[in-house]
Design an enzyme around this catalytic site. Structure first.
Site, PDB file in Angstrom:
ATOM      1  CB  CYS A 142     -18.027 -37.743 -55.591  1.00 28.85           C
ATOM      2  SG  CYS A 142     -17.453 -37.437 -57.276  1.00 28.85           S
ATOM      3  CG  ASP A 172     -15.075  -6.784 -43.518  1.00 23.89           C
ATOM      4  OD1 ASP A 172     -16.208  -6.815 -44.061  1.00 23.89           O
ATOM      5  OD2 ASP A 172     -14.139  -7.505 -43.899  1.00 23.89           O
ATOM      6  CB  CYS A 180     -12.956 -38.993 -55.846  1.00 26.00           C
ATOM      7  SG  CYS A 180     -14.414 -38.035 -55.378  1.00 26.00           S
ATOM      8  CG  ASP A 194     -15.966 -18.569 -47.916  1.00 31.40           C
ATOM      9  OD1 ASP A 194     -15.223 -17.926 -47.149  1.00 31.40           O
ATOM     10  OD2 ASP A 194     -16.400 -18.087 -48.986  1.00 31.40           O
ATOM     11  CG  ASP A 231     -20.962 -12.500 -47.102  1.00 25.72           C
ATOM     12  OD1 ASP A 231     -22.189 -12.340 -46.996  1.00 25.72           O
ATOM     13  OD2 ASP A 231     -20.398 -12.475 -48.203  1.00 25.72           O
ATOM     14  CB  SER A 232     -20.817  -8.329 -43.020  1.00 27.12           C
ATOM     15  OG  SER A 232     -19.854  -7.831 -43.951  1.00 27.12           O
ATOM     16  N   GLY A 233     -21.939  -8.786 -46.129  1.00 29.86           N
ATOM     17  CA  GLY A 233     -22.327  -8.004 -47.297  1.00 29.86           C
ATOM     18  C   GLY A 233     -21.278  -6.968 -47.659  1.00 29.86           C
ATOM     19  N   GLY A 234     -20.362  -6.715 -46.723  1.00 30.73           N
ATOM     20  CA  GLY A 234     -19.359  -5.671 -46.962  1.00 30.73           C
ATOM     21  C   GLY A 234     -18.483  -5.957 -48.173  1.00 30.73           C
ATOM     22  CG  PHE A 235     -15.731  -9.403 -50.341  1.00 34.10           C
ATOM     23  CD1 PHE A 235     -14.385  -9.076 -50.209  1.00 34.10           C
ATOM     24  CD2 PHE A 235     -16.133 -10.089 -51.481  1.00 34.10           C
ATOM     25  CE1 PHE A 235     -13.462  -9.430 -51.195  1.00 34.10           C
ATOM     26  CE2 PHE A 235     -15.218 -10.447 -52.466  1.00 34.10           C
ATOM     27  CZ  PHE A 235     -13.882 -10.115 -52.315  1.00 34.10           C
ATOM     28  CB  CYS A 255     -15.116 -40.271 -58.993  1.00 35.17           C
ATOM     29  SG  CYS A 255     -14.374 -38.633 -59.236  1.00 35.17           S
ATOM     30  CD  GLN A 297     -10.382  -6.470 -44.183  1.00 37.20           C
ATOM     31  OE1 GLN A 297      -9.365  -6.469 -44.885  1.00 37.20           O
ATOM     32  NE2 GLN A 297     -11.504  -7.086 -44.552  1.00 37.20           N
ATOM     33  CG  HIS A 311     -14.827 -34.535 -58.504  1.00 38.65           C
ATOM     34  ND1 HIS A 311     -14.335 -35.658 -57.877  1.00 38.65           N
ATOM     35  CD2 HIS A 311     -13.749 -33.759 -58.781  1.00 38.65           C
ATOM     36  CE1 HIS A 311     -13.019 -35.577 -57.798  1.00 38.65           C
ATOM     37  NE2 HIS A 311     -12.634 -34.433 -58.342  1.00 38.65           N
ATOM     38  N   GLY A 352      -9.797  -9.825 -46.279  1.00 40.15           N
ATOM     39  CA  GLY A 352      -8.875  -9.039 -47.095  1.00 40.15           C
ATOM     40  C   GLY A 352      -7.694  -9.813 -47.653  1.00 40.15           C
TER      41      GLY A 352
END
Lengths: 372, 372
Positions: free
Chosen positions: B307, B148, B305, B267, B94-98, B310, B190, B336, B217
């Site tokens: 994994c 952003d 599942c 994500d 990500d850009s770091g903005g958040f 499980c 946004q 899991h 956003g």
């Protein structure tokens, strides 16, 4: 006790070191062997497959901790410790005695039993030789331990003697209480750092005919030189044809010195505990990963190690993980440190087989000491 | 930008859902795709090989966090993020903005840049569009984000509008600042939950010709129904032939609803954060492993599942790990939960390819809701 056999492949001619194979119901353990500690049915942060990849063949779990959480009844109900923690190889459980003396609030100790308070919730519990065996039979490890009395290292001679005699008394009761025939029950030699007391303890236990013997009550605060001297006069009293286990030891140099003196089995929390605290054992001595010197260091932690931490990451990344308080730092260093201990015992086995133990020991000690 | 190609294999006829393949310099990502979050160049507690085994193809790392610790210069010096963290597949940063808006002490925001205080040591730092791109070029992810402005969900319309316009202004500057041609730079739409503002944002960004678009956003406090409605009127403004990424979302039902509305990439920290807190996503809805009901439960966490958690452990063991505060509990549940999210997006891909998205969604929601 048909499920066990201990074969000595080689005994060093210059030292007391031996190399062997110990057959257990869950597979063979090549000795000298180091058991990582999985106190609560898990070696902290590691999956069994990761543990196996380090070369570890056998793990240790702690009876006292498991009896408190989740309870040995639950472990039994879930199919026993191997299935519960998904470890297919051999497991050893201690008797719980050491934690009763070191961790619990000890309330009362008689020849009959120990009555103590849980370190978790203060509830009143008791442990007798019979109960220690019953709990360990419920847990279902391959190798189990007699309940012993482990007095402080600096206790007065009369107390040490009383502990030796009570340990012998309890060992006989443990042996008589054992029901399962697929678990090797070890006697534990006590006696502090006194030759007289260690001899007394061994002479009391050996006639009971255990399939293996542990040396307890060391690495509890005494100087390393006292520990080594104690091994010098204790090990010769133990049967040659049975595995010998030095409980809770130790640093890499302690393992070297103890193998030199005829010990076959080890366990210790150091590789995992230090690993979680950013301290790595390496071929050139200890490395503290938090140090700023590693900030831009592209080199592997230990170029002689083939573990995941050393083959896939830089020291800079490992340091970053610890500075950023990321779980993966402790995981990778635990993996590495266990791999380091496994390589050490493997190298020792090879040195015994090739008759070069004394030389290997001298080289290793010189190399480690050059850095410290 | 010759290193990227996005192929749509199928688009659902009843819904806006699509299935595709996104080629990146570090391999193909099948979409819809879920990216586990590796904030500090590590998905907490997991090794890359474990992550890969869950089916995850791409991971996300956070520029703000990495810029503070260890610093993008160090990551660059160590060969870039892929090598640093040993993840061979695609990475998105990500850009770091958040984080500047949500985590840092924000001191001053102008069209030129954001000046803020580090949440770690309070030091004064700044982030401009050009600097956000430079840092991300140093980190070296496959997919990078424009800086952003992400205003609070309940901000007044004038503030939302100003943020949209500043985001467009910054997007152009990010595009112009980009030097490397092996990183796909995404624009971020946004506009809060306002149709007018989302349209304005998309219409400002799409002409800039980014190789992909993110919807930012959302999942910042608004009701799920508002998020879904916002996607309904935002996604149609995004180019059909480019990947669409819904940032920071979300719960399994949110992913279902967003794929339904034409989103390709996701994500979210939920699978790992909840995993560390003993909460598992399962085929039948959430399971809280600390509950006493699991104390003697021999059953697997989720029988559907495959994994490690499980297939190899009982619920009783997983509960024990959390009650005993053992690291392995969080590790196994993170594994899991990520595997659960990967299965969800895989099932969604299959549903798109077989034209059964609407049915799949209805069945899943009914099943999850039956348990909650």
């Amino acid at each position: 006790m048909t499920h066990f056999a201990f074969h000595l492949d080689a005994t060093d001619t210059e030292t007391a070191a031996r190399a062997g194979r110990w057959e257990t119901p869950h597979g063979v353990v090549d000795t000298p062997a180091f058991m990582p500690v999985g106190t609560l049915a898990t070696v902290k942060g590691l999956l069994p497959e990761q543990l196996k990849a380090t070369g570890a063949q056998m793990v240790l779990s702690n009876t006292y901790h498991l009896a408190l959480r989740p309870g040995s009844d639950i472990v039994k109900e879930m199919g026993g410790l191997h299935k519960f923690m998904d470890w297919e190889g051999p497991i050893l459980t201690d008797s719980g005695g050491f934690q009763v003396f070191s961790l619990a609030g000890l309330r009362k100790l008689t020849d009959e039993k120990a009555v103590f308070r849980s370190h978790i919730d203060g509830s009143l519990l008791e442990l007798s030789p019979e109960k220690a065996v019953k709990i360990q039979e419920d847990l279902g490890a391959d190798c189990i331990m007699c309940l012993d009395e482990c007095p402080p290292a600096n206790d007065v001679p009369e107390k040490i003697k009383a502990a030796v005699d009570r340990t012998t008394l309890w060992a006989k009761r443990c042996r008589d209480a054992q029901v399962r025939d697929d678990q090797a029950l070890f006697g534990i030699v006590q006696g502090g750092i006194s030759e007289e007391m260690r001899t007394r303890s061994a002479e009391g236990l050996v006639p009971l005919g255990f399939p293996g013997y542990a040396v307890g009550g060391l690495s509890v605060g005494e100087a390393p030189v006292d520990m080594y001297r104690t091994l010098d006069f204790t090990v010769p009293h133990l049967p040659v044809e049975k595995p010998r286990y030095l409980m809770g030891v130790g640093r890499p140099e302690d393992i070297l010195e103890a193998v030199y003196r005829g010990i076959d089995l080890f366990d210790c929390v150091l590789p995992t505990r230090n690993g979680r605290n950013a301290m790595a054992f390496t071929s050139d001595g200890p490395v503290r990963l938090r140090n700023a010197v590693h900030q831009r260091d592209e080199r592997p932690l230990d170029p002689e190690c083939d573990c995941t931490a050393c083959t896939r990451y830089s020291r800079a990344y490992l340091r970053h993980l610890f500075i950023a308080k990321e779980m993966l730092g402790g995981i990778l260093l635990s993996l590495h440190n266990i791999a380091f201990y496994q390589k050490l015992v493997r190298d020792l086995r090879n040195a015994v087989n090739s008759g070069t133990v004394a030389q290997f020991r001298a080289n290793q000690l010189a190399r480690w000491q050059a850095q410290s």
